[in-house]
Enzyme design. Structure first.
Site, PDB file in Angstrom:
ATOM      1  CD  GLU A   1      -2.766   1.465   2.284  1.00  0.00           C
ATOM      2  OE1 GLU A   1      -2.621   0.712   3.277  1.00  0.00           O
ATOM      3  OE2 GLU A   1      -3.589   2.413   2.262  1.00  0.00           O
TER       4      GLU A   1
ATOM      5  CG  ASP B   1      -3.294  -2.317   4.284  1.00  0.00           C
ATOM      6  OD1 ASP B   1      -2.234  -1.493   4.626  1.00  0.00           O
ATOM      7  OD2 ASP B   1      -4.500  -2.211   4.120  1.00  0.00           O
TER       8      ASP B   1
ATOM      9  CB  ILE C   1      -1.313  -0.418   9.663  1.00  0.00           C
ATOM     10  CG1 ILE C   1      -0.057  -0.532  10.431  1.00  0.00           C
ATOM     11  CG2 ILE C   1      -2.464  -0.336  10.798  1.00  0.00           C
ATOM     12  CD1 ILE C   1       0.368   0.430  11.254  1.00  0.00           C
ATOM     13  CG  ASP C   2      -7.225  -3.063   6.207  1.00  0.00           C
ATOM     14  OD1 ASP C   2      -7.026  -2.279   5.151  1.00  0.00           O
ATOM     15  OD2 ASP C   2      -8.187  -3.764   6.502  1.00  0.00           O
TER      16      ASP C   2
ATOM     17  CB  THR D   1      -3.940   3.763   8.495  1.00  0.00           C
ATOM     18  OG1 THR D   1      -3.317   2.895   7.961  1.00  0.00           O
ATOM     19  CG2 THR D   1      -3.124   4.791   9.224  1.00  0.00           C
TER      20      THR D   1
ATOM     21  CG  ASP E   1      -7.610  -1.986   1.542  1.00  0.00           C
ATOM     22  OD1 ASP E   1      -6.717  -1.541   2.232  1.00  0.00           O
ATOM     23  OD2 ASP E   1      -7.942  -1.234   0.480  1.00  0.00           O
TER      24      ASP E   1
END
Lengths: 275, 275
Positions: free
Chosen positions: B71, B92, B94-95, B97, B221
């Site tokens: 990402e 990702d 940190i999905d 955020t 995601d």
């Protein structure tokens, strides 16, 4: 009411919350017999009724002169509530019944105690996650014994706000709620929905998000969580910005006075009657 | 690609997920440096970038010929993606955020591996709750080693559907999303929003709710969560009912074909372009 009496009530509250949690946990993964109340999305199960019956008998066995308001007892009797100065135990046996039925983990047992029409003890137990939220008036709020502190955010644009579609399927009510969802998405960092008013308030208490707004809930959904949130430093009001009326079926909770004011100003305030 | 190669990739995937989880957990309760991307609600932190850098170096150190889509790398380069037949690690860091920044627990590390343009491995790790969701194509989906099974509900009226306000603040996009929220509240038992696409898909995989719909998300995601959901027996499609196009920025996931069909028919399908 002496400090000693309050201590005893608090101990009983924690004990029945654990017992209720065990009943909820045992039933969580099983098939449930479901019945509906006001709408197809307003559910009740045997477990709601079993928990309420157990709690009612435990409390009245220990404190025979105390009053009791329970969600399911009320649903059967349909009566309006008159808050008195007597110690009153207000319980929601399973807050988040739709979650419970649909195997979603945010279910909780909620118990608030009011004396002289003021909440003095609040216990919300989320048994699937084993999270015990507790508060006593003037003594702070705790999660599994650890002190809680609401978020410090003051800018509404940085806030994440919890709100719900709710269980009413009245066309106008749904329209107004959706309008508020639209407003919240536009003015904040985003919305969240977990399906349990009591847990939503505890989330704000724990700093997991900055606010919670809901119209159409009942005193048993929020009275315990509201004390927990305010003891964690959050602001709890009627959505218009007036003092919270515990029978007025609506609540605004925010981590700070600034976020509360911002929310109050942008929302359409629904009148959902009183308990 | 041999079975042995896939085994090795799976082991590396789990290992980097745990390492990523540790970085996220360490940073979760601290103050965060926040930057914005497409809108004031589209955030990135140092931790997103630190996780992505670590994972990139781990993967390319081990599999120098594999491709990598991340990402944050994409956010910087702004390039369009061309999926090839080569093994491609899609992450990702940190999905969720916004959740991470606002101390909301639903944050996850998401890693999907595609070979011949097909997802073969999916790992979603939610470090705050220590939930490791994993799936390999044809081998089922697991949560902390326990096999997952999606809900058996077929009636949309009994379903709870997860959806999101999302991070776009484009007026038309928000309007269409709110219209869908209105439709979902009217036709189902209710909506939920947790703020992490990867976790939302894992919730459906775990039977915690019956569906998930979102427009405007990206391949990183959902690619891992989509495999986890389908390996748990859920249906994963483009919201129109066609096959999922992993670059098309939208997804419909439902516990059953009936719920999927019902959702597809009632929703307004947003075109959010492609990755």
């Amino acid at each position: 009411m002496s400090e000693l009496d309050l201590e005893e009530m608090y101990a009983v509250a924690i004990s029945v919350a654990r017992e209720a949690g065990q009943i909820i946990r045992d039933a969580f993964d099983k098939e449930k017999e479901v019945d509906t109340k006001q709408s197809a999305a307003d559910l009740v199960t045997e477990s709601d009724q079993a928990v309420e019956k157990m709690v009612n008998s435990r409390i009245l066995g220990k404190f025979p002169n105390h009053r009791f308001i329970g969600e399911e007892t009320t649903a059967v009797s349909g009566e309006k509530h008159q808050l008195t100065d007597e110690p009153t135990w207000i319980i929601d046996p399973i807050d988040g019944t739709t979650n419970f039925v649909n195997s979603i983990q945010e279910v909780s047992f909620s118990l608030g105690i009011m004396v002289n029409k003021k909440a003095v003890i609040g216990v919300v137990y989320a048994p699937i996650k084993d999270e015990m939220f507790t508060a006593r008036l003037g003594k702070g709020a705790y999660l599994n014994g650890k002190k809680l502190k609401a978020s410090k955010i003051t800018d509404l644009k940085q806030a994440v706000i919890i709100t719900e579609g709710g269980s009413s399927r009245d066309i106008k009510v749904v329209e107004d709620k959706v309008k508020n969802i639209h407003t919240l998405i536009t003015h904040t960092r985003g919305i969240r929905s977990y399906g349990s008013a009591a847990i939503n308030l505890c989330h704000v208490a724990a700093g997991r998000g900055q606010g919670y707004i809901e119209y159409g809930i009942h005193i048993w959904d929020f009275i315990a969580g509201a004390l927990i949130a305010s003891e964690a430093g959050a602001v709890v009001l009627d959505p218009t910005g007036c003092d919270l009326d515990p029978l007025r079926r609506r609540i605004l909770c925010a981590c700070s006075a600034e976020v509360a004011k911002g929310l109050s100003q942008i929302l359409t305030h629904l009148d959902m009657g009183s308990d």
